[in-house]
Design a protein around this motif. Structure first.
Motif, PDB file in Angstrom:
ATOM      1  N   ASP A  94       0.586  -1.240  -0.160  1.00 26.73           N
ATOM      2  CA  ASP A  94       0.032  -0.411   0.544  1.00 26.73           C
ATOM      3  C   ASP A  94       0.631   1.243   0.015  1.00 26.73           C
ATOM      4  N   ASN A  95       0.368   1.747  -1.152  1.00 25.19           N
ATOM      5  CA  ASN A  95       1.919   3.131  -1.275  1.00 25.19           C
ATOM      6  C   ASN A  95       1.127   4.175  -0.114  1.00 25.19           C
ATOM      7  N   PHE A  96       0.398   4.009   0.516  1.00 22.35           N
ATOM      8  CA  PHE A  96      -0.165   5.782   0.747  1.00 22.35           C
ATOM      9  C   PHE A  96      -0.071   5.271   2.473  1.00 22.35           C
ATOM     10  N   ALA A  97      -0.115   4.622   2.726  1.00 20.11           N
ATOM     11  CA  ALA A  97       0.294   4.259   4.181  1.00 20.11           C
ATOM     12  C   ALA A  97       1.211   3.747   3.803  1.00 20.11           C
ATOM     13  N   GLN A  98       2.842   2.979   3.046  1.00 18.24           N
ATOM     14  CA  GLN A  98       3.613   2.795   3.091  1.00 18.24           C
ATOM     15  C   GLN A  98       3.917   1.802   4.304  1.00 18.24           C
ATOM     16  N   CYS A  99       2.717   0.468   3.542  1.00 15.00           N
ATOM     17  CA  CYS A  99       3.416  -0.959   4.243  1.00 15.00           C
ATOM     18  C   CYS A  99       2.441  -1.545   3.595  1.00 15.00           C
ATOM     19  N   GLN A 100       2.625  -2.839   3.912  1.00 15.57           N
ATOM     20  CA  GLN A 100       1.907  -4.025   3.268  1.00 15.57           C
ATOM     21  C   GLN A 100       0.189  -4.209   3.947  1.00 15.57           C
ATOM     22  N   GLY A 101      -0.894  -4.711   2.825  1.00 17.22           N
ATOM     23  CA  GLY A 101      -2.171  -4.235   2.548  1.00 17.22           C
ATOM     24  C   GLY A 101      -2.207  -5.512   2.844  1.00 17.22           C
ATOM     25  N   THR A 102      -1.867  -6.742   2.447  1.00 18.74           N
ATOM     26  CA  THR A 102      -1.876  -7.910   2.122  1.00 18.74           C
ATOM     27  C   THR A 102      -0.558  -8.868   2.226  1.00 18.74           C
ATOM     28  N   SER A 103      -1.032  -9.698   2.576  1.00 22.15           N
ATOM     29  CA  SER A 103       0.225 -11.313   2.519  1.00 22.15           C
ATOM     30  C   SER A 103      -0.409 -12.464   2.629  1.00 22.15           C
ATOM     31  N   PHE A 104      -0.255 -13.118   1.511  1.00 17.50           N
ATOM     32  CA  PHE A 104      -0.733 -14.433   1.789  1.00 17.50           C
ATOM     33  C   PHE A 104       0.019 -15.238   1.161  1.00 17.50           C
ATOM     34  N   VAL A 105       0.352 -17.198   1.638  1.00 18.19           N
ATOM     35  CA  VAL A 105       0.783 -17.851   0.908  1.00 18.19           C
ATOM     36  C   VAL A 105      -0.338 -18.570  -0.382  1.00 18.19           C
ATOM     37  N   VAL A 106       0.081 -18.879  -1.458  1.00 19.20           N
ATOM     38  CA  VAL A 106      -0.099 -18.898  -2.970  1.00 19.20           C
ATOM     39  C   VAL A 106      -0.013 -21.287  -3.010  1.00 19.20           C
ATOM     40  N   HIS A 107       1.307 -20.589  -2.040  1.00 17.38           N
ATOM     41  CA  HIS A 107       1.739 -22.090  -2.453  1.00 17.38           C
ATOM     42  C   HIS A 107       2.506 -22.722  -1.229  1.00 17.38           C
ATOM     43  N   ARG A 108       2.564 -24.204  -0.760  1.00 13.74           N
ATOM     44  CA  ARG A 108       3.183 -24.389   0.427  1.00 13.74           C
ATOM     45  C   ARG A 108       4.394 -25.619   0.009  1.00 13.74           C
ATOM     46  N   GLY A 109       4.598 -25.475  -1.655  1.00 14.71           N
ATOM     47  CA  GLY A 109       6.259 -26.496  -0.909  1.00 14.71           C
ATOM     48  C   GLY A 109       4.644 -28.178  -1.767  1.00 14.71           C
ATOM     49  N   GLU A 110       6.126 -28.547  -2.684  1.00 12.13           N
ATOM     50  CA  GLU A 110       5.670 -30.181  -2.933  1.00 12.13           C
ATOM     51  C   GLU A 110       5.850 -30.851  -2.034  1.00 12.13           C
TER      52      GLU A 110
END
Length: 110
Positions: A94-110
């Motif tokens: 998030d450029n305005f707040a200058q922080c991460q707006g979200t973060s999520f795992v999309v792959h947990r390895g094989e």
């Protein structure tokens, strides 16, 4: 009463970790939301044993101003293919707040 689990033992990572693995459609919707908010997408990856550390490896540079969901998802797939045994996460800065707006795992390895 249920038994309380240790955070590390339960291998929970990031925002949606306590939910079942997201489907491709659910990941797409999260990326659409991120872009609609004007957040800059970025992709990171890490070995599972290092995932609780502060730093993950950045996959290329953040995609500043990216408006295409397809482009972001294609980069996620490229990262997963290059590092199939790593965890892969998507971050929305998030450029305005200058922080991460979200973060999520999309792959947990094989």
């Amino acid at each position: 009463m249920s038994e309380i689990q240790s955070f590390k033992q339960s291998e929970k990572y990031e925002t949606f970790s306590y939910l079942p693995q997201m489907t491709a459609d659910q990941v797409r919707k999260q990326v659409e939301y991120m872009i609609s908010k004007g957040w800059n997408p970025a992709i990171e990856h890490s070995e599972p044993e290092n995932a609780f550390g502060s730093f993950w490896y950045m996959w290329k540079l953040p995609m500043f101003g990216e408006q295409s969901v397809e482009t972001v998802l294609a980069e996620v797939e490229a990262c997963k293919n290059e590092h199939p045994d790593h965890l892969v996460r998507v971050i929305g800065y998030d450029n305005f707040a200058q922080c991460q707006g979200t973060s999520f795992v999309v792959h947990r390895g094989e």
